[in-house]
Design an enzyme around this catalytic site. Structure first.
Site, short mmCIF file in Angstrom:
data_model
loop_
_atom_site.label_atom_id
_atom_site.label_comp_id
_atom_site.label_asym_id
_atom_site.label_seq_id
_atom_site.Cartn_x
_atom_site.Cartn_y
_atom_site.Cartn_z
N VAL A 29 27.34 34.57 20.78
CA VAL A 29 26.76 33.72 19.90
C VAL A 29 26.44 32.58 20.36
O VAL A 29 25.43 32.06 20.04
CB VAL A 29 28.00 33.51 18.71
CG1 VAL A 29 27.35 32.50 17.48
CG2 VAL A 29 28.16 34.94 17.75
N ASN A 32 23.31 32.92 22.56
CA ASN A 32 22.11 33.17 21.60
C ASN A 32 21.58 31.96 21.04
O ASN A 32 20.60 31.44 20.93
CB ASN A 32 22.25 34.32 20.85
CG ASN A 32 21.21 34.87 19.99
OD1 ASN A 32 20.01 35.02 20.49
ND2 ASN A 32 21.26 34.56 18.58
N SER B 101 21.74 29.82 9.84
CA SER B 101 21.98 30.93 10.61
C SER B 101 22.55 30.71 11.98
O SER B 101 21.85 29.83 12.48
CB SER B 101 20.90 32.07 10.39
OG SER B 101 20.86 32.92 11.51
N CYS B 102 23.54 31.34 12.61
CA CYS B 102 23.83 31.26 13.72
C CYS B 102 23.14 32.28 14.69
O CYS B 102 23.48 32.28 15.90
CB CYS B 102 25.37 31.51 13.79
SG CYS B 102 26.26 30.12 13.30
N VAL B 103 22.33 33.26 13.94
CA VAL B 103 21.84 34.54 14.99
C VAL B 103 20.23 34.29 14.31
O VAL B 103 19.63 35.36 14.74
CB VAL B 103 22.29 35.72 14.76
CG1 VAL B 103 23.75 36.07 15.57
CG2 VAL B 103 22.74 35.88 13.26
#
Lengths: 167, 103
Positions: A29, A32, B101-103
């Site tokens: 995480v 990314n 959002s983290c993704v």
């Protein structure tokens, strides 16, 4: 308070030394998230963290159900460690965690690594740990950028606005 | 909430310049936000933008993974279209609030 003299973060070098779901996903995480923000990311997997980039293991990582005091039953009741010792419990709990993550659109490990490299992030393996676990480059995920010594790794961590993160 | 004039239209933005009301958006606004970022928009960009606006309107949380699975472009292509900010720049140009959002 916001300090206007702050220099923006330009590069993160992330080290992952453990192979549990929480350690590996924290690493993925962070990496990314960095490339999504235009921050360069280099990820170095070592010791048990190598499982995350070993073809055989990468999509089978688990979370520890023993000795984890933050572990709770669905609903919030405490999760007794003796339960975690029973066969299949660790696998079941891990499967449940993965399905929860999938609902939040967090991909399996191999796909997550592809997302990071698609954004220009680089994935490396630690030479010493590879030797220790008797792994060869053929055992690693195909898009791994290389196998490094600790000196090679530090050599990549130069430049203004660079941080090393140990998950 | 701040007001800003983009491409001749007065719109409501947050402090980072994300439109707060997607209904105030039009393609000229998209073009101007994009050129501020340094991106010149092509049809492919607009396919992504339209997808994001649709998803946002139907209340789906946005992630780059969803765009990658949309069939419009893969994730590498998305980074190519919006360098340095595949989700934040595309959302800004699409006139939707900054994705949490983290993704």
């Amino acid at each position: 308070m916001k300090n206007n003299d702050e220099k923006p973060l330009k590069k993160v070098c992330i080290i992952c030394a453990k192979g549990t779901i929480e350690d590996v996903y924290a690493t993925l995480v962070l990496a990314n998230g960095a490339v999504m923000e235009g921050i360069e990311a280099k990820v170095f997997f070592t010791f048990f963290g190598l499982d995350a980039i070993t073809k055989k293991q990468m999509n089978k990582i688990h979370t520890g159900t023993v000795g984890n005091p933050a572990m709770r039953m669905p609903g919030g009741l405490p999760f007794p460690s003796v339960l975690g010792m029973l066969p299949g419990v660790e696998a079941g709990v891990s499967a449940m965690m993965k399905s929860q993550m999938e609902k939040l659109d967090i991909p399996p490990v191999d796909e997550f690594l592809e997302m990071i490299t698609a954004g220009g992030g680089e994935i490396y393996a630690c030479k010493l740990a590879m030797d220790m676990f008797k792994l060869s480059e053929g055992d690693l995920w195909e898009d791994c950028s290389g196998v490094l010594t600790v000196g090679d790794f530090y050599g990549m961590c130069g430049g203004e606005g660079t941080q090393i993160i140990f998950t | 909430m701040a007001q800003k004039t983009i491409a001749g239209t007065n719109v409501e933005v947050d402090n980072e310049g994300y439109l707060q009301n997607p209904d105030q958006w039009n393609r000229e606004i998209a073009g101007e936000i994009a050129s501020e970022i340094g991106i010149s928009l092509t049809d492919k960009h607009f396919e992504v933008i339209d997808f994001l606006r649709e998803q946002y309107t139907s209340g789906v949380p946005l992630t780059i993974r969803k765009v990658g699975k949309s069939g419009i472009t893969d994730i590498k292509g998305l980074y190519g279209l919006f360098p340095g900010g595949p989700l934040k720049y595309s959302s800004k140009i699409a006139g939707i609030p900054k994705p949490a959002s983290c993704v």
